[in-house]
Design a protein around this motif. Sequence first.
Motif, PDB file in Angstrom:
ATOM      1  N   UNK A  21       0.841  -1.198   0.000  1.00 55.72           N
ATOM      2  CA  UNK A  21       0.000   0.000   0.000  1.00 55.72           C
ATOM      3  C   UNK A  21       0.876   1.248   0.000  1.00 55.72           C
ATOM      4  N   UNK A  22       1.963   1.229   0.746  1.00 54.79           N
ATOM      5  CA  UNK A  22       2.881   2.379   0.756  1.00 54.79           C
ATOM      6  C   UNK A  22       3.511   2.594  -0.614  1.00 54.79           C
ATOM      7  N   UNK A  23       3.881   1.517  -1.295  1.00 53.67           N
ATOM      8  CA  UNK A  23       4.461   1.647  -2.639  1.00 53.67           C
ATOM      9  C   UNK A  23       3.438   2.241  -3.599  1.00 53.67           C
ATOM     10  N   UNK A  24       2.183   1.800  -3.522  1.00 53.06           N
ATOM     11  CA  UNK A  24       1.132   2.332  -4.393  1.00 53.06           C
ATOM     12  C   UNK A  24       0.920   3.818  -4.134  1.00 53.06           C
ATOM     13  N   UNK A  25       0.864   4.198  -2.874  1.00 50.54           N
ATOM     14  CA  UNK A  25       0.652   5.598  -2.526  1.00 50.54           C
ATOM     15  C   UNK A  25       1.824   6.458  -2.999  1.00 50.54           C
ATOM     16  N   UNK A  26       3.048   5.964  -2.819  1.00 48.04           N
ATOM     17  CA  UNK A  26       4.217   6.734  -3.245  1.00 48.04           C
ATOM     18  C   UNK A  26       4.272   6.898  -4.757  1.00 48.04           C
ATOM     19  N   UNK A  27       3.915   5.863  -5.518  1.00 52.82           N
ATOM     20  CA  UNK A  27       3.941   6.000  -6.976  1.00 52.82           C
ATOM     21  C   UNK A  27       2.854   6.943  -7.458  1.00 52.82           C
ATOM     22  N   UNK A  28       1.674   6.892  -6.840  1.00 56.30           N
ATOM     23  CA  UNK A  28       0.615   7.838  -7.200  1.00 56.30           C
ATOM     24  C   UNK A  28       1.035   9.265  -6.876  1.00 56.30           C
ATOM     25  N   UNK A  29       1.659   9.462  -5.730  1.00 59.75           N
ATOM     26  CA  UNK A  29       2.113  10.780  -5.321  1.00 59.75           C
ATOM     27  C   UNK A  29       3.193  11.313  -6.265  1.00 59.75           C
ATOM     28  N   UNK A  30       4.139  10.456  -6.642  1.00 57.35           N
ATOM     29  CA  UNK A  30       5.200  10.898  -7.546  1.00 57.35           C
ATOM     30  C   UNK A  30       4.656  11.215  -8.936  1.00 57.35           C
ATOM     31  N   UNK A  31       3.692  10.439  -9.422  1.00 56.06           N
ATOM     32  CA  UNK A  31       3.124  10.733 -10.737  1.00 56.06           C
ATOM     33  C   UNK A  31       2.318  12.030 -10.702  1.00 56.06           C
ATOM     34  N   UNK A  32       1.690  12.340  -9.567  1.00 55.97           N
ATOM     35  CA  UNK A  32       0.948  13.593  -9.446  1.00 55.97           C
ATOM     36  C   UNK A  32       1.900  14.785  -9.352  1.00 55.97           C
ATOM     37  N   UNK A  33       3.019  14.620  -8.662  1.00 56.39           N
ATOM     38  CA  UNK A  33       3.964  15.714  -8.498  1.00 56.39           C
ATOM     39  C   UNK A  33       4.727  15.966  -9.797  1.00 56.39           C
ATOM     40  N   UNK A  34       5.228  14.905 -10.403  1.00 56.90           N
ATOM     41  CA  UNK A  34       6.016  15.069 -11.625  1.00 56.90           C
ATOM     42  C   UNK A  34       5.126  15.338 -12.824  1.00 56.90           C
ATOM     43  N   UNK A  35       4.010  14.648 -12.910  1.00 61.74           N
ATOM     44  CA  UNK A  35       3.062  14.860 -13.988  1.00 61.74           C
ATOM     45  C   UNK A  35       3.639  14.523 -15.354  1.00 61.74           C
ATOM     46  N   UNK A  36       2.746  14.415 -16.318  1.00 62.13           N
ATOM     47  CA  UNK A  36       3.171  14.169 -17.686  1.00 62.13           C
ATOM     48  C   UNK A  36       3.137  15.487 -18.429  1.00 62.13           C
ATOM     49  N   UNK A  37       4.229  15.781 -19.082  1.00 58.24           N
ATOM     50  CA  UNK A  37       4.301  17.000 -19.863  1.00 58.24           C
ATOM     51  C   UNK A  37       3.862  16.669 -21.283  1.00 58.24           C
ATOM     52  N   UNK A  38       2.928  17.431 -21.832  1.00 59.37           N
ATOM     53  CA  UNK A  38       2.491  17.146 -23.206  1.00 59.37           C
ATOM     54  C   UNK A  38       3.609  17.430 -24.191  1.00 59.37           C
ATOM     55  N   UNK A  39       3.749  16.527 -25.158  1.00 57.86           N
ATOM     56  CA  UNK A  39       4.789  16.690 -26.171  1.00 57.86           C
ATOM     57  C   UNK A  39       4.374  17.776 -27.137  1.00 57.86           C
TER      58      UNK A  39
END
Length: 86
Positions: A21-39
Amino acid sequence: MDYSLWFVCLMGMGTVFFGLVCIIILTKLMSAVLGKKPAPAQSASRSADALPQTVTPELVAAVSAALAEELGTDITGIRIISMKKV
């Protein structure tokens, strides 16, 4: 101190579940912080223009060699009738 078999089993499974659960939360948090930049749209169209629009004899030779190697046959046994971009 003597722990029962069930206590050790449940503590082990609980620890693994908590860690997952901690790994899932950390990956969701990192994807929200870093985000995807549109090409940028220009770079995508520019790379499509760089691709060859015609089928060259070198391309046919490369595809024939790859097919012959994969099929385990001689290159003279392969005949490519047409090629189109997918």
